[in-house]
Design a protein around this motif. Structure first.
Motif, PDB file in Angstrom:
ATOM      1  N   SER A  49       0.798  -1.229   0.000  1.00 16.71           N
ATOM      2  CA  SER A  49       0.000   0.000   0.000  1.00 16.71           C
ATOM      3  C   SER A  49       0.833   1.282   0.000  1.00 16.71           C
ATOM      4  CB  SER A  49      -0.979  -0.014   1.183  1.00 16.71           C
ATOM      5  OG  SER A  49      -1.892  -1.086   1.048  1.00 16.71           O
ATOM      6  N   PRO A  50       1.787   1.465   0.918  1.00 13.12           N
ATOM      7  CA  PRO A  50       2.578   2.699   0.864  1.00 13.12           C
ATOM      8  C   PRO A  50       3.459   2.777  -0.373  1.00 13.12           C
ATOM      9  CG  PRO A  50       3.457   1.205   2.516  1.00 13.12           C
ATOM     10  CD  PRO A  50       2.145   0.643   2.080  1.00 13.12           C
ATOM     11  N   THR A  51       4.011   1.640  -0.794  1.00 13.09           N
ATOM     12  CA  THR A  51       4.880   1.647  -1.973  1.00 13.09           C
ATOM     13  C   THR A  51       4.106   2.034  -3.222  1.00 13.09           C
ATOM     14  OG1 THR A  51       6.235  -0.099  -0.992  1.00 13.09           O
ATOM     15  CG2 THR A  51       6.496   0.286  -3.343  1.00 13.09           C
ATOM     16  N   LYS A  52       2.950   1.419  -3.430  1.00 11.87           N
ATOM     17  CA  LYS A  52       2.185   1.705  -4.641  1.00 11.87           C
ATOM     18  C   LYS A  52       1.587   3.101  -4.603  1.00 11.87           C
ATOM     19  CE  LYS A  52       3.303  -2.497  -5.435  1.00 11.87           C
ATOM     20  NZ  LYS A  52       4.468  -3.036  -4.706  1.00 11.87           N
ATOM     21  N   THR A  53       1.323   3.621  -3.413  1.00 13.20           N
ATOM     22  CA  THR A  53       0.852   5.007  -3.307  1.00 13.20           C
ATOM     23  C   THR A  53       1.935   5.975  -3.767  1.00 13.20           C
ATOM     24  OG1 THR A  53      -0.605   4.421  -1.459  1.00 13.20           O
ATOM     25  CG2 THR A  53      -0.061   6.745  -1.725  1.00 13.20           C
ATOM     26  N   LEU A  54       3.177   5.739  -3.338  1.00 14.48           N
ATOM     27  CA  LEU A  54       4.282   6.600  -3.769  1.00 14.48           C
ATOM     28  C   LEU A  54       4.619   6.386  -5.242  1.00 14.48           C
ATOM     29  CD1 LEU A  54       6.662   6.492  -0.671  1.00 14.48           C
ATOM     30  CD2 LEU A  54       5.338   8.436  -1.505  1.00 14.48           C
ATOM     31  N   GLY A 187      20.580  -4.919  -4.402  1.00 14.94           N
ATOM     32  CA  GLY A 187      19.545  -5.890  -4.720  1.00 14.94           C
ATOM     33  C   GLY A 187      18.713  -5.489  -5.915  1.00 14.94           C
ATOM     34  N   GLY A 188      18.657  -6.386  -6.899  1.00 14.50           N
ATOM     35  CA  GLY A 188      17.893  -6.131  -8.115  1.00 14.50           C
ATOM     36  C   GLY A 188      16.649  -6.979  -8.224  1.00 14.50           C
ATOM     37  N   GLY A 189      16.025  -7.290  -7.081  1.00 20.67           N
ATOM     38  CA  GLY A 189      14.744  -7.973  -7.099  1.00 20.67           C
ATOM     39  C   GLY A 189      13.615  -6.987  -7.293  1.00 20.67           C
ATOM     40  N   TYR A 190      12.377  -7.459  -7.165  1.00 21.50           N
ATOM     41  CA  TYR A 190      11.253  -6.574  -7.476  1.00 21.50           C
ATOM     42  C   TYR A 190      11.167  -5.390  -6.515  1.00 21.50           C
ATOM     43  CZ  TYR A 190       8.295  -8.598  -3.752  1.00 21.50           C
ATOM     44  OH  TYR A 190       7.770  -8.999  -2.554  1.00 21.50           O
ATOM     45  N   ILE A 191      11.592  -5.562  -5.262  1.00 18.82           N
ATOM     46  CA  ILE A 191      11.546  -4.448  -4.320  1.00 18.82           C
ATOM     47  C   ILE A 191      12.527  -3.364  -4.736  1.00 18.82           C
ATOM     48  CG2 ILE A 191      12.002  -3.758  -1.935  1.00 18.82           C
ATOM     49  CD1 ILE A 191      11.039  -6.517  -1.061  1.00 18.82           C
ATOM     50  N   GLY A 192      13.772  -3.778  -5.029  1.00 15.94           N
ATOM     51  CA  GLY A 192      14.770  -2.810  -5.466  1.00 15.94           C
ATOM     52  C   GLY A 192      14.381  -2.107  -6.749  1.00 15.94           C
ATOM     53  N   LEU A 193      13.768  -2.834  -7.678  1.00 23.68           N
ATOM     54  CA  LEU A 193      13.392  -2.245  -8.957  1.00 23.68           C
ATOM     55  C   LEU A 193      12.281  -1.214  -8.800  1.00 23.68           C
ATOM     56  CD1 LEU A 193      13.499  -5.340 -11.346  1.00 23.68           C
ATOM     57  CD2 LEU A 193      15.255  -3.602 -10.958  1.00 23.68           C
ATOM     58  N   GLU A 194      11.282  -1.548  -7.995  1.00 17.99           N
ATOM     59  CA  GLU A 194      10.179  -0.597  -7.808  1.00 17.99           C
ATOM     60  C   GLU A 194      10.671   0.685  -7.140  1.00 17.99           C
ATOM     61  OE1 GLU A 194       6.475  -3.800  -7.470  1.00 17.99           O
ATOM     62  OE2 GLU A 194       6.990  -2.553  -5.742  1.00 17.99           O
ATOM     63  N   PHE A 195      11.514   0.554  -6.129  1.00 19.56           N
ATOM     64  CA  PHE A 195      12.042   1.751  -5.458  1.00 19.56           C
ATOM     65  C   PHE A 195      12.994   2.523  -6.371  1.00 19.56           C
ATOM     66  CE2 PHE A 195      10.349  -0.075  -1.608  1.00 19.56           C
ATOM     67  CZ  PHE A 195      10.053   1.030  -0.826  1.00 19.56           C
TER      68      PHE A 195
END
Length: 470
Positions: A49-54, A187-195
């Motif tokens: 939720s906070p990630t997709k909001t940003l 880290g180049g996983g999905y978390i790192g890529l989205e940020f």
């Protein structure tokens, strides 16, 4: 003081625990919900939720910044537009606070059979817990049913000096009020890529250091290349096949990460460092040994197909047990347990689809088998790919990066699909429904879709199916 008896105790108010508490309470069970941190678990507080909001804020800025492509030349340029990060974080906090308040209201006002306890719980015996409450008091509880839903936290890699440089976790980065000048991401996983894309669009310089040869290690090479190319076009730098071994901070405050790469040593200097190298389970401080609950070598709680641990009456839900860590799977854990306990219907947690989306731009989505998995499992398949640029909607919107890849079995039914492109998650959901209904690919190929929408591409993607395998 004797222990307080409940019918069920849930440790952790995440996406499996909250609805389970409601369902059990509505069935007349007396339920205790224990939460040590913030209500809502990882998804609401520091995950989806906070990630997709940003990300939505970053996307809006990107649209404004690129509006010069169609704006009259005499109008003001927005090319150098940067985020007001404090305002963006305040907007995010408002969204999350409303969600959290809704959960509290549901647990404390709408359900008479739920007792909310805020504090840290630990087992003292297989069906007993000791709770150190946030108000300084303690309470002992017992129940024949206990559900562990304690989630995960950031896994910190073994890098010399890392603890001394002031690195950030994703939780901390979500609350940062000042924009990093140069954000280094481990880290180049999905978390790192989205940020990475989020903060690049906010105005930061970004460098990703990835230990493997490709991003998203479980995806096909062509998908990873396509996504990396798209992100590179936005100015994100990648250092691949790089093993970070040292981090240091200079007197001026800049951070240097030193890494061994296939091309020699590489030193990356930046203003901030995000650690996004994976997660570890929050199972190490809840007294599992006193209950005899078994874990794997990484600390994840072992469960059977019904999400039961080796101890009778104790279940593990969500990210705390081995397997993919997604909110939608945690919610399905709740449904599996609810149906078994309240409705007498058993369904295996091993036999369910795994849809997921990486919320980059373009996004990447997958359902079912990837090509690599089909080859590894020696499953016969036919495959077709189609560039996004051939879809009419792509031409109308100028969103032409990416491609669709579909796999079809010998019986003409879909085995899986990987989609890199606009609205990938929504198209994936269409394919997932077709797979659930065991439709043959010809039924999608000949289906009448409204023109011009993205799903119309399903009429054409199967056109050039070819035998796969190596």
């Amino acid at each position: 003081m004797p222990a307080t008896a409940f019918d069920a105790i849930i440790i952790g108010s995440g996406q499996a625990g909250n609805p389970l508490a409601t369902a059990l309470a509505q069935a007349g069970r007396k339920v205790a919900m224990i939460e040590e941190n913030r209500l809502g678990g990882s998804c609401i507080n520091y995950g989806c939720s906070p990630t997709k909001t940003l990300i939505a804020t970053a996307e809006r800025l990107h649209h404004i910044r690129t509006s010069a492509q169609v704006a009259a030349p005499e109008t003001a340029s927005a090319t150098d537009l940067r985020v007001d990060l404090a305002a963006a974080v305040a907007r995010k906090d408002g969204v999350i606070a409303a969600m959290r308040d809704g959960i509290r209201s549901n647990l404390t006002k709408k359900q008479n059979n739920i007792t909310l306890l805020e504090g840290h719980a630990a087992f003292t015996a297989p069906n007993s817990l000791h709770v150190a409450l946030a108000n300084g008091r303690t309470q002992d509880l017992t129940a024949p049913l206990i559900f562990i839903n304690t989630g995960t936290r950031t896994a910190i890699p073994d890098v010399e000096g890392l603890a001394d440089v002031g690195y950030l976790t994703t939780t901390q980065l979500l609350d940062l009020k000042e924009l990093p000048e140069h954000l280094i991401i481990l880290g180049g996983g999905y978390i790192g890529l989205e940020f990475s894309q989020m903060f690049r669009r906010f105005g930061s310089r970004i460098t990703i250091i990835e230990s493997g040869p490709q991003l998203l290690e479980r995806e096909d090479d062509d998908v990873c290349r396509g996504l990396q190319e798209a992100l590179t076009k936005e100015g994100i730098e990648f250092v691949m096949n790089a093993r970070a071994y040292r981090a240091s901070r200079s007197a001026s405050g800049s951070i240097t990460v030193s890494a061994h790469t296939s091309e020699g040593e590489r030193r990356v200097r930046g203003s901030h460092l995000l650690v996004a190298t994976g997660r570890r389970p929050n199972s190490d401080k809840i007294g599992l040994g006193f209950a005899g609950i078994k874990t794997d070598d990484k600390g994840y709680i072992l469960v059977n197909n019904n999400l039961q641990t080796n101890v009778k009456g104790v279940y593990a839900l969500g990210d705390i047990h081995p397997g993919p860590q997604f909110t939608h799977l945690a919610y399905d854990d709740y449904r599996i347990v609810r149906d078994a306990l309240l409705h007498g219907r058993k369904r295996s947690a091993r036999e369910r689809p795994l849809p997921y989306v990486v919320f980059t731009d373009p996004p990447m989505a997958r359902i079912g088998l990837s090509e690599g998995q089909a080859q590894e499992d020696k499953i016969p398949y036919r495959m077709a790919t189609m560039p996004i640029r051939t879809i009419g909607r792509a031409q109308h919107t100028s969103k032409t990066l990416g491609f669709w890849k579909v796999l079809v079995g010998k019986d003409d039914r879909l085995l899986g699909a990987t989609l890199l492109g606009p609205e990938a998650g929504e198209i994936m959901a269409v394919i997932q429904v077709a797979m659930a209904g065991r439709l043959k690919y010809q039924q999608l190929q000949d289906m009448i879709f409204a023109h011009p929408i993205w799903a119309e591409g399903l009429n054409n993607v199967f056109r050039d199916l070819k035998a796969g395998g190596k």
